[in-house]
Design an enzyme around this catalytic site. Structure first.
Site, short mmCIF file in Angstrom:
data_model
loop_
_atom_site.label_atom_id
_atom_site.label_comp_id
_atom_site.label_asym_id
_atom_site.label_seq_id
_atom_site.Cartn_x
_atom_site.Cartn_y
_atom_site.Cartn_z
N ARG A 195 0.85 -1.01 0.07
CA ARG A 195 0.09 0.01 -0.10
C ARG A 195 0.80 1.11 -0.12
NH1 ARG A 195 -3.34 -3.10 -1.69
NH2 ARG A 195 -4.89 -3.96 -0.35
N GLU A 196 0.66 2.14 -0.89
CA GLU A 196 1.57 3.24 -1.00
C GLU A 196 0.43 4.46 -0.50
OE1 GLU A 196 4.32 1.88 -4.48
OE2 GLU A 196 2.81 3.76 -4.93
N GLU A 210 -7.09 30.66 9.64
CA GLU A 210 -7.28 30.49 8.10
C GLU A 210 -8.15 31.55 7.45
OE1 GLU A 210 -5.20 29.36 6.09
OE2 GLU A 210 -3.91 28.13 7.39
N GLY A 270 -8.38 6.64 -0.84
CA GLY A 270 -7.63 5.53 -1.39
C GLY A 270 -6.18 5.88 -1.53
N GLU A 314 3.36 34.14 2.53
CA GLU A 314 4.38 34.53 1.82
C GLU A 314 4.04 33.65 0.63
OE1 GLU A 314 9.03 34.60 0.94
OE2 GLU A 314 8.09 35.16 3.03
N GLU A 372 1.33 33.25 -1.19
CA GLU A 372 0.01 32.92 -1.39
C GLU A 372 -0.62 34.21 -2.22
OE1 GLU A 372 -3.24 30.65 1.18
OE2 GLU A 372 -2.01 32.43 2.11
#
Length: 184
Positions: free
Chosen positions: A36-37, A91, A114, A137, A139
């Site tokens: 699994r990655e 945020e 997944g 910075e 953004e």
């Protein structure tokens, strides 16, 4: 039936500071083995910021992996050890310049099950006052207002295609129409 996969071995394939890519060897429920990655991610918040005029605060932002602009809800990464409400408040102010008087946590969703453990925490923010944005910075984004019904039309027409935004707009629509109660 037990569907659990048992981790046998794990190694970091890439560590970029923000995300890590791991490759695990696992034993499957039938006893066979596989790999699994996946990506580990600190998690994020998304805000449905409602102005007193009933409109939403949205953003237009260029997203490099897809080499195009997207219309999105204000959102951002949860810092290590940070409370999710504190993240949402930080945020919203950084990206849009707004501070909210009232916060309601809507739900938690996993957008990429997944291949990633990323979670997205959704909030409704009300009672907004503008205090000036404080973008990180590097953004760059445009903040604008849009009525929720028009935002849903943009989903239908394909102008909004970001999954976190689509999910948030559908949740908000159910709450505003009284079909679903926001959690208390």
């Amino acid at each position: 039936m037990d569907l659990t996969e048992k981790q046998l071995d794990s190694r970091v394939v890439y560590n970029g500071g923000f995300i890590e890519v791991l490759k695990d060897k696992v034993q499957l429920p039938d006893g066979s083995r596989s790999t699994r990655e996946y990506i580990t991610h600190p998690g994020a918040v998304a805000m449905l910021a409602l102005l007193d005029n009933g409109k939403l605060v949205l953003e237009r932002q260029y997203r490099y992996p897809l080499r195009r602009e997207f219309i999105e809800l204000p959102a951002g990464k949860i810092d290590a050890g940070e409370d999710i409400l504190v993240t949402a408040q930080r945020e919203l102010l950084e990206e849009t310049g707004y501070i909210a008087r009232e916060w309601t946590h809507l739900t938690t969703a996993w957008p990429c099950i997944g291949y990633s453990d990323e979670r997205m925490e959704y909030f409704i923010a009300r009672g907004l006052t503008h205090h000036g944005s404080r973008l990180d910075e590097g953004e760059f984004l445009e903040v604008f207002e849009l009525a929720p019904d028009e935002a849903l039309e943009w989903v239908r027409s394909g102008k909004i295609t970001d999954s976190k935004t689509i999910l948030g707009l559908f949740w908000l629509d159910k709450v505003l129409n009284g079909d679903w109660r926001a959690p208390e």
